[in-house]
Design a protein around this motif. Sequence first.
Motif, short mmCIF file in Angstrom:
data_model
loop_
_atom_site.label_atom_id
_atom_site.label_comp_id
_atom_site.label_asym_id
_atom_site.label_seq_id
_atom_site.Cartn_x
_atom_site.Cartn_y
_atom_site.Cartn_z
N ILE A 1 -3.65 1.18 -0.86
CA ILE A 1 -2.96 0.39 0.16
C ILE A 1 -1.68 -0.15 -0.45
CG2 ILE A 1 -3.11 -1.63 1.66
CD1 ILE A 1 -6.19 -1.33 1.51
N ASP A 2 -0.55 0.25 0.11
CA ASP A 2 0.75 -0.19 -0.40
C ASP A 2 1.79 0.03 0.68
OD1 ASP A 2 2.96 -0.91 -1.87
OD2 ASP A 2 2.59 0.45 -3.53
N GLU A 3 2.50 -1.02 1.03
CA GLU A 3 3.54 -0.90 2.05
C GLU A 3 4.71 -0.06 1.56
OE1 GLU A 3 5.76 -5.14 1.04
OE2 GLU A 3 4.42 -4.99 2.77
N ASN B 1 6.77 -1.80 -11.72
CA ASN B 1 6.59 -2.62 -10.53
C ASN B 1 5.37 -2.14 -9.75
OD1 ASN B 1 7.27 -4.67 -8.68
ND2 ASN B 1 8.35 -3.21 -7.38
N GLY B 2 4.44 -1.44 -10.45
CA GLY B 2 3.32 -0.80 -9.79
C GLY B 2 2.23 -1.77 -9.38
N ILE B 3 1.49 -1.39 -8.34
CA ILE B 3 0.29 -2.12 -7.95
C ILE B 3 -0.83 -1.11 -7.75
CG2 ILE B 3 1.59 -4.00 -6.87
CD1 ILE B 3 0.82 -2.83 -4.16
N THR B 4 -2.07 -1.56 -7.87
CA THR B 4 -3.23 -0.69 -7.72
C THR B 4 -4.23 -1.39 -6.80
OG1 THR B 4 -2.87 0.15 -9.97
CG2 THR B 4 -4.99 0.64 -8.95
N TRP C 1 -7.80 9.80 -5.23
CA TRP C 1 -7.65 8.50 -5.87
C TRP C 1 -6.61 8.56 -6.99
CZ3 TRP C 1 -9.43 4.30 -3.70
CH2 TRP C 1 -10.55 4.38 -2.86
N SER C 2 -6.01 9.69 -7.21
CA SER C 2 -4.90 9.81 -8.15
C SER C 2 -3.59 9.62 -7.39
CB SER C 2 -4.93 11.19 -8.81
OG SER C 2 -3.83 11.36 -9.66
N LYS C 3 -2.69 8.85 -7.98
CA LYS C 3 -1.36 8.72 -7.41
C LYS C 3 -0.56 10.00 -7.70
CE LYS C 3 -1.44 3.70 -8.18
NZ LYS C 3 -0.77 2.55 -8.85
#
Length: 596
Positions: A366-368, A376-379, A400-402
């Motif tokens: 979930i990431d806008e 600046n990554g989020i997980t 599930w891998s970016k």
Amino acid sequence: MVQVTVDPLSRIEGHYRVNTEVDADGVITDAQSSGLVFRGFERLLQKHDPRDAALMTMRICGVCPVCHSIAAANALDDLFGVADQVPKDALVMRNIHQGMNLIASHAVHIYVLWGPDLANPAYRDILTQYGDVGNAVWGELVGRFAPLVNQYNGTTYPAGSSYLGAIRELRRLHVGISLIAGKMPHSVLQHVGGVVYSPNFGDIQKLEAYVSETAKFVETSTLGVSPGTWIENTYRASSPQKAVNFVLERLQELLDNSLSNNDFSHSSGWGDVPLFAAFGSELIGEKLLGLPISMKMEHAGVYTDPDKIGFLSYGLFFKPEKGEGYDPTSPADSRVIPSGYMNGHLELEKFDYRKISESTAHALYIDEERDRPPWNGITVPEDNPDEIDYTRGSESRYSWSKAPHYGGIPCEVGPLARLLIMGEPLVTGLVRIFEENGYFPLNNYTRMIARMQEILVVMPELLKWISQDLEPDARVAVHTDLSMAKNSEGMGLWEAPRGALGHWITTGSDSMVTLYQAVVPSTWNLGPRNSQGIPSPVEQALIGTKISAAENALGVDYSNPLGILHTARSYDPCFACAVHTIDKTGKHSNSTIKIL
């Protein structure tokens, strides 16, 4: 159209699914590469003392924990502001630690994870059609590469000699690592500002003996000639053409001695690399050497659109002659194996870490923002079960891998990328000869030859670091304290055996971790499509590949999809690195979870 799914892809590290669509001619027309478990190590490190990172991130993977500990230590050096002060002998120790693990990891992949597919019964049925030569080659393949459990048609076959020999060498190298790093896997050597142990003279002698013993296995089983002879004529050849000529002449000499009696054994000089080099490729084996049959591996795992693929290296192994300290941005001239980016047209460019980004457009996060740089990554995982579905096709979210990319382009990372970027003569020469003869130059054959060759590139450097560059009982760390990490950020660029590995860390006013991101090789190689809809390297390599052995030589066999197995495994998948689980029960907060 037939859907062929391998779930899970076995004989790799971690949980991984490959889904393909195959046409009536047995050609893969679409593919989705899916990591099957959520990775949560970035969340585990939140609120931790940053010095824990070098120990905790090793638990990402049991096959290549060393690279994670060094990438984390490099990031901590940057975070604490001491990268330019790390003692020379500490950097040499990092080289030795990584060098021994790289050789061990490559040996495991070649012999234990990828090699057993050479003993697939489809090759028996193909090769034995060609009389005594085919029967002899099949006997060698199954006799060398058969796995521990190998049974078909009611017959049980013993494990291959090379397979078992590689396991023995893995143990030997792990003993060597344990001598200087406490244990293996999950060593305790790496730390911010250097390492925690300086070997004495006796340790150094033992290390040299361990690597020298492994070199004997390389001579008798892997090459059939001394490593020194092979290295001088390939890695140290004066031109790519001379390196290729040496290999072709060696193969021709072996064939001249063997075709009359059909003896392709180790005792006749047929090391595992020459056997694969001759019979793995249509161009090398059939067209240049005149063999009646080959496994035609250069037709599989290719990239057909050079504008949608690149090759990336962060640089590996510090140069001892540069002395104390290093530049965290890894300029090309600072590492033994240099950093660099090569586009799909094989044009080399300077590496710029600021071009790295990760996409979650087709990943289960979930990431806008669909693209973020790792600093600046989020997980944040998808928590709606209805949204977690791997069967919706290429337009959906399915992994599930970016999806990392460099300037918007997916990149292959690993031995092939590293040796191309450094201009290693043999791999460069092979790529050129395939291209000159109308083949796609980057393929399963060149990918595997590069992994084999990189062992030979690293081995003499490793012996030099041990015997010449490492001083016994030397200074191996600089002083640090936690206050030095206050409101700071760090980046650790390194290379795992499988490819480019980066760790990024940020801390707050209490010096505790506020952000941790690890972008790992199998995320690069085996991720999903990116935000521009460009398939990942493995997806591109699968599309266009024929599903069955040797270009569907026996017809289309959906039940034995060697095209998928060879191609996906050629990248040495490690989804233990790419994906992981965390506690979702609510019983443990992020700040109290420990991995021991």
